[in-house]
Write a protein that holds these residues in place. Structure first.
Motif, PDB file in Angstrom:
ATOM      1  N   PHE A 152      40.363  61.802  62.357  1.00 20.85           N
ATOM      2  CA  PHE A 152      40.884  60.574  62.509  1.00 20.85           C
ATOM      3  C   PHE A 152      42.163  60.177  62.165  1.00 20.85           C
ATOM      4  CE2 PHE A 152      36.197  59.324  61.562  1.00 20.85           C
ATOM      5  CZ  PHE A 152      35.876  59.522  62.670  1.00 20.85           C
ATOM      6  N   ARG A 153      42.931  60.968  61.276  1.00 18.71           N
ATOM      7  CA  ARG A 153      44.312  60.474  60.993  1.00 18.71           C
ATOM      8  C   ARG A 153      45.252  60.838  62.224  1.00 18.71           C
ATOM      9  NH1 ARG A 153      45.877  64.720  56.266  1.00 18.71           N
ATOM     10  NH2 ARG A 153      47.501  63.212  56.326  1.00 18.71           N
ATOM     11  N   GLN A 154      44.773  61.702  63.146  1.00 17.76           N
ATOM     12  CA  GLN A 154      45.443  62.048  64.338  1.00 17.76           C
ATOM     13  C   GLN A 154      45.422  60.646  65.156  1.00 17.76           C
ATOM     14  OE1 GLN A 154      44.538  65.763  66.144  1.00 17.76           O
ATOM     15  NE2 GLN A 154      43.575  66.407  64.493  1.00 17.76           N
ATOM     16  N   CYS A 155      44.528  59.652  65.200  1.00 14.36           N
ATOM     17  CA  CYS A 155      44.521  58.573  65.946  1.00 14.36           C
ATOM     18  C   CYS A 155      44.839  57.205  65.259  1.00 14.36           C
ATOM     19  CB  CYS A 155      42.963  58.214  66.393  1.00 14.36           C
ATOM     20  SG  CYS A 155      42.066  59.984  67.135  1.00 14.36           S
ATOM     21  N   TRP A 156      44.684  57.254  63.816  1.00 10.62           N
ATOM     22  CA  TRP A 156      45.015  55.922  63.128  1.00 10.62           C
ATOM     23  C   TRP A 156      45.971  56.502  61.922  1.00 10.62           C
ATOM     24  CZ3 TRP A 156      39.887  56.701  64.624  1.00 10.62           C
ATOM     25  CH2 TRP A 156      39.456  55.992  65.734  1.00 10.62           C
ATOM     26  N   PRO A 157      46.617  55.366  61.345  1.00 12.29           N
ATOM     27  CA  PRO A 157      47.589  55.870  60.130  1.00 12.29           C
ATOM     28  C   PRO A 157      46.808  56.096  58.815  1.00 12.29           C
ATOM     29  CG  PRO A 157      48.028  53.653  60.911  1.00 12.29           C
ATOM     30  CD  PRO A 157      46.935  54.093  61.917  1.00 12.29           C
ATOM     31  N   LEU A 158      46.239  57.012  58.682  1.00 15.80           N
ATOM     32  CA  LEU A 158      45.292  57.085  57.661  1.00 15.80           C
ATOM     33  C   LEU A 158      45.896  58.082  56.633  1.00 15.80           C
ATOM     34  CD1 LEU A 158      41.562  57.496  58.976  1.00 15.80           C
ATOM     35  CD2 LEU A 158      42.990  55.445  58.460  1.00 15.80           C
ATOM     36  N   ALA A 159      45.664  57.541  55.093  1.00 15.68           N
ATOM     37  CA  ALA A 159      46.176  58.461  54.095  1.00 15.68           C
ATOM     38  C   ALA A 159      44.912  58.694  52.985  1.00 15.68           C
ATOM     39  CB  ALA A 159      47.365  57.897  53.502  1.00 15.68           C
ATOM     40  N   SER A 160      44.802  59.770  52.377  1.00 14.02           N
ATOM     41  CA  SER A 160      43.943  60.053  51.396  1.00 14.02           C
ATOM     42  C   SER A 160      44.333  59.756  50.135  1.00 14.02           C
ATOM     43  CB  SER A 160      43.326  61.866  51.451  1.00 14.02           C
ATOM     44  OG  SER A 160      44.544  62.394  51.005  1.00 14.02           O
ATOM     45  N   ILE A 161      43.400  59.043  49.169  1.00 11.11           N
ATOM     46  CA  ILE A 161      43.485  58.868  47.729  1.00 11.11           C
ATOM     47  C   ILE A 161      43.038  59.846  46.860  1.00 11.11           C
ATOM     48  CG2 ILE A 161      43.125  57.254  46.313  1.00 11.11           C
ATOM     49  CD1 ILE A 161      42.749  55.219  48.359  1.00 11.11           C
ATOM     50  N   ASP A 162      44.021  60.555  45.839  1.00 11.93           N
ATOM     51  CA  ASP A 162      43.317  61.584  45.028  1.00 11.93           C
ATOM     52  C   ASP A 162      42.472  60.933  44.044  1.00 11.93           C
ATOM     53  OD1 ASP A 162      42.992  63.920  43.842  1.00 11.93           O
ATOM     54  OD2 ASP A 162      45.094  64.172  42.953  1.00 11.93           O
ATOM     55  N   PHE A 163      41.084  61.256  44.178  1.00 11.66           N
ATOM     56  CA  PHE A 163      40.211  60.538  43.183  1.00 11.66           C
ATOM     57  C   PHE A 163      39.001  61.836  42.985  1.00 11.66           C
ATOM     58  CE2 PHE A 163      36.629  57.979  42.135  1.00 11.66           C
ATOM     59  CZ  PHE A 163      37.028  57.450  40.847  1.00 11.66           C
ATOM     60  N   ALA A 164      39.397  62.605  42.094  1.00 15.01           N
ATOM     61  CA  ALA A 164      38.546  63.490  41.839  1.00 15.01           C
ATOM     62  C   ALA A 164      36.735  63.631  42.076  1.00 15.01           C
ATOM     63  CB  ALA A 164      38.541  64.487  40.451  1.00 15.01           C
ATOM     64  N   PRO A 165      36.277  62.621  41.483  1.00 16.16           N
ATOM     65  CA  PRO A 165      34.964  62.308  41.472  1.00 16.16           C
ATOM     66  C   PRO A 165      34.125  62.190  42.964  1.00 16.16           C
ATOM     67  CG  PRO A 165      35.795  60.821  39.746  1.00 16.16           C
ATOM     68  CD  PRO A 165      36.864  61.419  40.427  1.00 16.16           C
ATOM     69  N   ILE A 166      35.163  61.768  43.581  1.00 15.00           N
ATOM     70  CA  ILE A 166      34.679  61.331  45.347  1.00 15.00           C
ATOM     71  C   ILE A 166      34.897  62.842  45.877  1.00 15.00           C
ATOM     72  CG2 ILE A 166      35.179  60.498  47.492  1.00 15.00           C
ATOM     73  CD1 ILE A 166      33.858  58.551  45.542  1.00 15.00           C
ATOM     74  N   GLN A 167      35.853  63.521  45.623  1.00 13.38           N
ATOM     75  CA  GLN A 167      36.119  64.685  46.035  1.00 13.38           C
ATOM     76  C   GLN A 167      35.187  66.057  45.788  1.00 13.38           C
ATOM     77  OE1 GLN A 167      40.198  65.306  44.891  1.00 13.38           O
ATOM     78  NE2 GLN A 167      41.086  63.646  46.370  1.00 13.38           N
ATOM     79  N   GLN A 168      34.545  65.669  44.685  1.00 14.04           N
ATOM     80  CA  GLN A 168      33.476  66.852  44.346  1.00 14.04           C
ATOM     81  C   GLN A 168      31.975  66.332  44.877  1.00 14.04           C
ATOM     82  OE1 GLN A 168      33.163  65.845  40.071  1.00 14.04           O
ATOM     83  NE2 GLN A 168      35.541  66.974  39.496  1.00 14.04           N
ATOM     84  N   GLU A 169      32.011  65.477  45.802  1.00 17.27           N
ATOM     85  CA  GLU A 169      30.638  65.179  46.375  1.00 17.27           C
ATOM     86  C   GLU A 169      30.680  65.833  47.887  1.00 17.27           C
ATOM     87  OE1 GLU A 169      27.786  63.987  45.645  1.00 17.27           O
ATOM     88  OE2 GLU A 169      28.539  63.295  43.461  1.00 17.27           O
ATOM     89  N   GLU A 170      29.697  66.482  48.326  1.00 16.37           N
ATOM     90  CA  GLU A 170      29.752  66.911  49.687  1.00 16.37           C
ATOM     91  C   GLU A 170      28.560  66.358  50.602  1.00 16.37           C
ATOM     92  OE1 GLU A 170      31.266  71.489  49.246  1.00 16.37           O
ATOM     93  OE2 GLU A 170      29.269  71.090  49.007  1.00 16.37           O
ATOM     94  N   VAL A 171      28.562  66.536  51.566  1.00 17.74           N
ATOM     95  CA  VAL A 171      27.776  65.872  52.947  1.00 17.74           C
ATOM     96  C   VAL A 171      27.511  67.173  53.748  1.00 17.74           C
ATOM     97  CG1 VAL A 171      27.156  64.761  54.927  1.00 17.74           C
ATOM     98  CG2 VAL A 171      28.620  63.715  53.085  1.00 17.74           C
ATOM     99  N   GLU A 172      26.226  67.746  53.943  1.00 22.87           N
ATOM    100  CA  GLU A 172      25.562  68.832  54.630  1.00 22.87           C
ATOM    101  C   GLU A 172      25.115  68.474  55.985  1.00 22.87           C
ATOM    102  OE1 GLU A 172      21.632  70.896  53.955  1.00 22.87           O
ATOM    103  OE2 GLU A 172      23.283  71.736  52.404  1.00 22.87           O
ATOM    104  N   PHE A 173      25.965  69.162  57.201  1.00 22.14           N
ATOM    105  CA  PHE A 173      25.654  69.102  58.512  1.00 22.14           C
ATOM    106  C   PHE A 173      24.822  70.246  58.933  1.00 22.14           C
ATOM    107  CE2 PHE A 173      29.494  66.543  57.329  1.00 22.14           C
ATOM    108  CZ  PHE A 173      29.250  65.204  58.121  1.00 22.14           C
ATOM    109  N   SER A 174      23.699  69.843  59.560  1.00 21.32           N
ATOM    110  CA  SER A 174      22.777  70.901  60.060  1.00 21.32           C
ATOM    111  C   SER A 174      22.367  70.614  61.415  1.00 21.32           C
ATOM    112  CB  SER A 174      21.212  70.602  59.147  1.00 21.32           C
ATOM    113  OG  SER A 174      21.862  70.872  57.761  1.00 21.32           O
ATOM    114  N   LEU A 175      21.988  71.886  61.844  1.00 19.49           N
ATOM    115  CA  LEU A 175      21.372  72.222  63.307  1.00 19.49           C
ATOM    116  C   LEU A 175      19.978  72.070  63.141  1.00 19.49           C
ATOM    117  CD1 LEU A 175      21.612  73.217  66.206  1.00 19.49           C
ATOM    118  CD2 LEU A 175      21.758  75.218  65.421  1.00 19.49           C
ATOM    119  N   HIS A 176      19.020  71.305  63.888  1.00 23.68           N
ATOM    120  CA  HIS A 176      17.831  71.222  64.028  1.00 23.68           C
ATOM    121  C   HIS A 176      17.332  71.419  65.258  1.00 23.68           C
ATOM    122  CE1 HIS A 176      18.707  68.790  60.294  1.00 23.68           C
ATOM    123  NE2 HIS A 176      19.428  67.924  60.911  1.00 23.68           N
TER     124      HIS A 176
END
Length: 317
Positions: A271-295
C-alpha cells in the motif's frame, strides 16, 4: 388496453422460450446415438464401430436406423465391406465431433495436463492484490493451459463444499471436516500512519498513542477475535472513529488523514506504493502475526491437475 399491456409485460423473454425448446428437442434425442454416429463415420463401417464400442453390429445398425428417423437423410450408404457417409452426414460430423470434443475437454476424465480449464480462486480484494501475481506466475510456469479466475469470498464453507470455488486463500481459520487447509505465510502486524504525521516526531508511548484516533478492519467471521482482544489489551483506550471491511479503504484514509491503523507488514509494503504511508515503531504490535492459509475441499485431491496446482501454490510461498 391496460390488461393487454400487462400480459405483454409478463410474457417471458424470448431466450427462455428458445432454451425450453432446446431442452425439449434434446429430450427426444438419445445422445448415445451421436456417439455411435461418430464411431461409424470415423471407422467407416458398422463392424469396425461395433468393435470400438464393444457392442454388436446389430445394435449399431438399429441405432443408425433411429438416426435416419431423426434426420431427413440416409446418412450412410453401403460401399463394399463398409459404408460411406452422405454429404449431410459429413455436415453433421463437423458439428457433432466438435461438440463431443468440447464435452470431453470439459470433463477431463483422464486428468490430462494439457487440457485448457478454468481455475477459480477466492480471495478478499487486498489478499488477491498481494498474492495473485505470484500465484499466477507459478501456475503459468507449470500449467500454461490453466486460465485463472479470481472471485470474491462470500461463504468459504459453502463455496468449497458445493465446488463453486476450487481454492480459497484468506486469514480465517476453517474447521469444517470436509476442508483441508495449509498455511502459506505468516505476516507480522505494523502500526501505520501517513508520512509527515506528528507522531513520527516524538518517542512513541502509550500516552501518545491514546491521543490519536484509529481505523479498524472488520473482517467477516470470528477467527480474529483473539487477536482483536490482544490488541485491545495493548491499546485499551484506543478510540476508533472509522471501520471498514476493506483494507484498501483503510490504507487510503490513513494516507490522507491523521488516523492511525494496524495492518500486516506485507500489505503495508504494497500500500505504501500507492499512498504516503509510514510505519510506527511499536514493538507489542510488531510481535503479533496474522496467518494466511490455502483452503480446499478434500475431494479436490481426486483431481490430479488441481492437486498439482495446490502443490505449486504452496511451493511459491
Amino acid at each position: 388496453m391496460e390488461h393487454q399491456q400487462s400480459l405483454e409485460n409478463k410474457s417471458p423473454p424470448r431466450i427462455d422460450n428458445d432454451t425450453t425448446q432446446i431442452f425439449r428437442t434434446l429430450r427426444n434425442i438419445d445422445l448415445n446415438l451421436l456417439t455411435i454416429f461418430e464411431a461409424v463415420y470415423v471407422h467407416k463401417g458398422i463392424v469396425n464401430a461395433a468393435k470400438v464400442l464393444n457392442i454388436t453390429p446389430s445394435a449399431i445398425s438399429q441405432s443408425i436406423q433411429k438416426l435416419r428417423g431423426l434426420f431427413p437423410d440416409p446418412l450412410f450408404i453401403r460401399k463394399g465391406q463398409g459404408v460411406t457417409p452422405t454429404a449431410y452426414a459429413t455436415h453433421l460430423h463437423e458439428y457433432i465431433s466438435q461438440g463431443l470434443e468440447s464435452i470431453l475437454g470439459a470433463l477431463d476424465l483422464t486428468g490430462s495436463y494439457d487440457k485448457q480449464r478454468i481455475l477459480t480462486i477466492g480471495t478478499p480484494p487486498s489478499v488477491g492484490a498481494l498474492i495473485m501475481p505470484a500465484i499466477y506466475q507459478a501456475i503459468k510456469e507449470n500449467y500454461p493451459q490453466i486460465l485463472v479466475r479470481n472471485i470474491a469470498i462470500i461463504d468459504t464453507g459453502n463455496q468449497l463444499s458445493q465446488f463453486q470455488t476450487d481454492l480459497i486463500i484468506d486469514s480465517h481459520a476453517q474447521t469444517m471436516p470436509a476442508l483441508y487447509s495449509h498455511t502459506l505465510f505468516r505476516d507480522p502486524l505494523v502500526l501505520v500512519c501517513r508520512h509527515g504525521h506528528p507522531i513520527l516526531q516524538q518517542p512513541v508511548t502509550l500516552t501518545l498513542l491514546k491521543a490519536y484516533e484509529y481505523t479498524l478492519l472488520t473482517p467477516d467471521g470470528s477467527s480474529h477475535s483473539s487477536l482483536h482482544k490482544r490488541i485491545h489489551e495493548m491499546l485499551p483506550d484506543r478510540q476508533v472513529s472509522f471501520s471498514s471491511y476493506n483494507l484498501f479503504t483503510i490504507a487510503s484514509l490513513i494516507g490522507g488523514s491523521d488516523l492511525l491503523g494496524i495492518m500486516p507488514r506485507r500489505f503495508f509494503s504494497l500500500f505504501r506504493q500507492c499512498w504516503p504511508l509510514a510505519s510506527i515503531d511499536f514493538a507489542p504490535i510488531q510481535q503479533e502475526e496474522v496467518e494466511f492459509s490455502l483452503h480446499y475441499n478434500k475431494l479436490s485431491l481426486r483431481d490430479p491437475v488441481l492437486q498439482g496446482i495446490i502443490d505449486v501454490i504452496r511451493q511459491a510461498f
